[in-house]
Write an enzyme that holds these catalytic residues in place. Structure first.
Site, PDB file in Angstrom:
ATOM      1  N   TYR A 151       0.821  -1.216   0.000  1.00 41.25           N
ATOM      2  CA  TYR A 151       0.000   0.000   0.000  1.00 41.25           C
ATOM      3  C   TYR A 151       0.856   1.269   0.000  1.00 41.25           C
ATOM      4  CZ  TYR A 151      -4.781   1.796   0.538  1.00 41.25           C
ATOM      5  OH  TYR A 151      -6.005   2.376   0.322  1.00 41.25           O
ATOM      6  N   LYS A 158      -3.888   7.696   3.303  1.00 39.03           N
ATOM      7  CA  LYS A 158      -5.066   7.335   4.095  1.00 39.03           C
ATOM      8  C   LYS A 158      -4.927   7.797   5.542  1.00 39.03           C
ATOM      9  CE  LYS A 158      -7.905   5.346   1.191  1.00 39.03           C
ATOM     10  NZ  LYS A 158      -9.184   6.023   0.865  1.00 39.03           N
TER      11      LYS A 158
END
Length: 252
Positions: A151, A158
């Site tokens: 990620y 995020k």
């Protein structure tokens, strides 16, 4: 019905496998009037997918990194609804370079931050002139407490997104607007397919989730979004509701 009479702006409807599509479907089934957004080459795709909803909603052009689109959003919304009761932020983008943590350039990272984190504030401010007191902004996140495999800088974005939600809750609360996030487990969506190595999540999540997890089922997350867009959480803001089968509370 849960959302009877509500008027909602929903971003991120690209395919009928997306969480946003199912939020729109549930919202209409529960009595809401829905307006969608899309932009650029994906406009025609969103317009096609929108016809699969119970009622075909209008689709406004909105690139959340384009200030002109943001500045004119409230007026353009006024052509379809006289006010807004809720907004779904289902937007995220990172260049491929952002998925290599040590080699990513700042340009890669800044693009990810702009589209995936700052956009929550941008969208909230753009929609605010149409928002009613008691309104709700809901965003979709992927738990940013951990350094996940593959990620990389999207995970950092995020984390910024989740922090932005808290500040939006602080500054919009006095205006009567709630801001909350739904942290969904991995769903096999268009966005997920753009992340190299996303199968690393898919292959292990069901094993770790006490309730089990189906990567092909976006409905549980969509139901949580619909609930937060309703009047059933009138005193909840700045929160992150996990819809991940329970993985967030499990040890390794």
């Amino acid at each position: 019905m849960l959302l009877e009479g509500k008027k909602l702006l929903i971003t991120g409807v690209l395919m009928d496998s997306s969480i946003a599509f199912h939020v729109a479907r549930l919202a209409q089934e529960e009595g809401a009037e829905v307006v969608l957004t899309s932009f650029g080459r994906t406009m025609k795709i969103t317009q096609t997918i929108a016809r699969r909803l119970p009622t075909t909603p209008p689709v406004l052009e909105l690139d959340v990194t384009d200030q002109e689109h943001l500045d004119t959003l409230a007026d353009r919304l006024g052509e379809h609804v006289d006010h807004l009761d809720g907004v779904l932020h289902s937007i995220g983008f990172a260049p491929q370079g952002a998925f290599n943590f040590l080699e990513a350039t700042f340009e890669d990272v800044s693009t990810a931050m702009h589209a995936s984190a700052f956009s929550l504030k941008s969208l909230a401010v753009a929609a605010l002139p149409r928002m009613s007191a008691g309104g709700s902004i809901v965003g979709l996140t992927f738990d940013a407490k951990f350094a996940w495999p593959v990620y990389d800088w999207m995970g950092v974005a995020k984390a910024a997104f989740e922090s932005t939600n808290r500040y939006c809750a602080r500054d919009l609360g006095p205006k009567g607007v709630r801001c909350n996030l739904v942290s969904a487990g991995p769903i096999r969506t268009t966005a997920a397919k753009s992340i190299p190595g996303f199968e690393a999540f898919e292959n292990t999540w069901n094993q770790r989730a006490p309730l089990g997890w189906d990567v092909n089922d976006p409905v549980p997350a969509a139901k949580a979004c619909a609930a937060l867009l309703s009047d059933w959480f009138p005193a909840t803001t700045g929160e992150i509701v996990h819809v991940d089968g329970g993985v967030h509370v499990m040890g390794q």
